[in-house]
Design a protein around this motif. Structure first.
Motif, mmCIF file in Angstrom:
data_model
loop_
_atom_site.group_PDB
_atom_site.id
_atom_site.type_symbol
_atom_site.label_atom_id
_atom_site.label_comp_id
_atom_site.label_asym_id
_atom_site.label_seq_id
_atom_site.Cartn_x
_atom_site.Cartn_y
_atom_site.Cartn_z
ATOM 1 N N GLU A 7 -36.519 4.407 48.708
ATOM 2 C CA GLU A 7 -37.249 5.646 48.980
ATOM 3 C C GLU A 7 -38.354 5.417 50.019
ATOM 4 O OE1 GLU A 7 -40.008 8.439 46.275
ATOM 5 O OE2 GLU A 7 -37.993 8.081 45.464
ATOM 6 N N LYS A 8 -39.069 4.312 49.894
ATOM 7 C CA LYS A 8 -40.136 3.998 50.846
ATOM 8 C C LYS A 8 -39.579 3.730 52.236
ATOM 9 C CE LYS A 8 -43.504 2.320 47.525
ATOM 10 N NZ LYS A 8 -44.261 1.190 46.995
ATOM 11 N N VAL A 9 -38.459 3.020 52.304
ATOM 12 C CA VAL A 9 -37.838 2.751 53.604
ATOM 13 C C VAL A 9 -37.391 4.059 54.251
ATOM 14 C CG1 VAL A 9 -35.829 1.723 54.735
ATOM 15 C CG2 VAL A 9 -37.161 0.382 53.103
ATOM 16 N N ALA A 10 -36.785 4.930 53.481
ATOM 17 C CA ALA A 10 -36.334 6.222 54.022
ATOM 18 C C ALA A 10 -37.518 7.043 54.514
ATOM 19 C CB ALA A 10 -35.559 6.998 52.963
ATOM 20 N N GLU A 11 -38.606 7.016 53.757
ATOM 21 C CA GLU A 11 -39.808 7.757 54.142
ATOM 22 C C GLU A 11 -40.390 7.214 55.453
ATOM 23 O OE1 GLU A 11 -44.145 7.902 52.249
ATOM 24 O OE2 GLU A 11 -42.614 8.744 50.919
ATOM 25 N N PHE A 20 -41.162 7.603 61.330
ATOM 26 C CA PHE A 20 -40.970 7.010 62.654
ATOM 27 C C PHE A 20 -40.168 7.942 63.556
ATOM 28 C CE2 PHE A 20 -38.349 4.498 65.559
ATOM 29 C CZ PHE A 20 -39.313 3.778 66.245
ATOM 30 N N LEU A 21 -39.058 8.454 63.022
ATOM 31 C CA LEU A 21 -38.210 9.340 63.823
ATOM 32 C C LEU A 21 -38.934 10.637 64.176
ATOM 33 C CD1 LEU A 21 -34.792 8.836 62.014
ATOM 34 C CD2 LEU A 21 -35.481 7.937 64.241
ATOM 35 N N ASP A 22 -39.669 11.190 63.225
ATOM 36 C CA ASP A 22 -40.432 12.413 63.495
ATOM 37 C C ASP A 22 -41.469 12.185 64.584
ATOM 38 O OD1 ASP A 22 -38.989 13.754 61.565
ATOM 39 O OD2 ASP A 22 -40.580 13.664 60.051
ATOM 40 N N LYS A 23 -42.142 11.061 64.513
ATOM 41 C CA LYS A 23 -43.174 10.730 65.495
ATOM 42 C C LYS A 23 -42.577 10.631 66.894
ATOM 43 C CE LYS A 23 -46.559 7.144 66.578
ATOM 44 N NZ LYS A 23 -47.128 5.853 66.158
ATOM 45 N N HIS A 24 -41.446 9.961 67.006
ATOM 46 C CA HIS A 24 -40.827 9.779 68.318
ATOM 47 C C HIS A 24 -40.155 11.057 68.818
ATOM 48 C CE1 HIS A 24 -41.765 5.626 69.075
ATOM 49 N NE2 HIS A 24 -41.617 5.416 67.772
ATOM 50 N N GLU A 25 -39.654 11.858 67.915
ATOM 51 C CA GLU A 25 -39.074 13.141 68.315
ATOM 52 C C GLU A 25 -40.167 14.052 68.862
ATOM 53 O OE1 GLU A 25 -37.334 16.801 65.870
ATOM 54 O OE2 GLU A 25 -36.098 15.005 65.722
ATOM 55 N N LYS A 26 -41.301 14.051 68.205
ATOM 56 C CA LYS A 26 -42.438 14.870 68.655
ATOM 57 C C LYS A 26 -42.913 14.397 70.025
ATOM 58 C CE LYS A 26 -46.952 16.500 67.093
ATOM 59 N NZ LYS A 26 -47.971 16.437 66.043
ATOM 60 N N LYS A 27 -42.977 13.071 70.208
ATOM 61 C CA LYS A 27 -43.418 12.514 71.483
ATOM 62 C C LYS A 27 -42.433 12.882 72.587
ATOM 63 C CE LYS A 27 -44.927 8.348 73.726
ATOM 64 N NZ LYS A 27 -44.338 7.138 74.204
ATOM 65 N N ASP A 28 -41.142 12.818 72.298
ATOM 66 C CA ASP A 28 -40.119 13.175 73.285
ATOM 67 C C ASP A 28 -40.251 14.641 73.698
ATOM 68 O OD1 ASP A 28 -39.091 10.629 73.314
ATOM 69 O OD2 ASP A 28 -37.390 11.097 71.982
ATOM 70 N N GLN A 29 -40.556 15.519 72.751
ATOM 71 C CA GLN A 29 -40.714 16.945 73.060
ATOM 72 C C GLN A 29 -41.958 17.163 73.914
ATOM 73 O OE1 GLN A 29 -40.626 18.974 69.311
ATOM 74 N NE2 GLN A 29 -38.408 18.817 69.114
ATOM 75 N N GLU A 30 -43.007 16.415 73.658
ATOM 76 C CA GLU A 30 -44.238 16.553 74.448
ATOM 77 C C GLU A 30 -44.044 16.065 75.859
ATOM 78 O OE1 GLU A 30 -47.200 14.407 72.249
ATOM 79 O OE2 GLU A 30 -47.418 15.985 70.745
#
Length: 71
Positions: A50-54, A59-69
């Motif tokens: 569960e911790k690894v998935a979180e 990580f993916l959310d952070k990089h997706e947000k950065k890519d959109q910016e």
């Protein structure tokens, strides 16, 4: 459902262990200890997964947000 099964294994294991101790049945006592340990191990593994998935999702959310910016 996995957490419930793990908790059940721990409780049933402790019960068997206690019954084995009270009745002098070493085989039942050992089976109880093993079932309890198995439940604890599975619980720790589930928590780790569960911790690894979180962390992966963060990580993916952070990089997706950065890519959109960057667009």
């Amino acid at each position: 459902m996995g957490k419930l099964k793990n908790e059940s294994d721990k409780v049933v294991g402790k019960t068997k262990e206690g019954l084995g101790e009270a009745s002098g049945n070493d085989k039942m006592k050992l089976k109880g200890k093993l079932q309890n340990a198995s439940g604890k191990a599975k619980e720790k593994l589930a928590d780790a997964k569960e911790k690894v998935a979180e962390k992966t999702n963060d990580f993916l959310d952070k990089h997706e947000k950065k890519d959109q910016e960057d667009k």
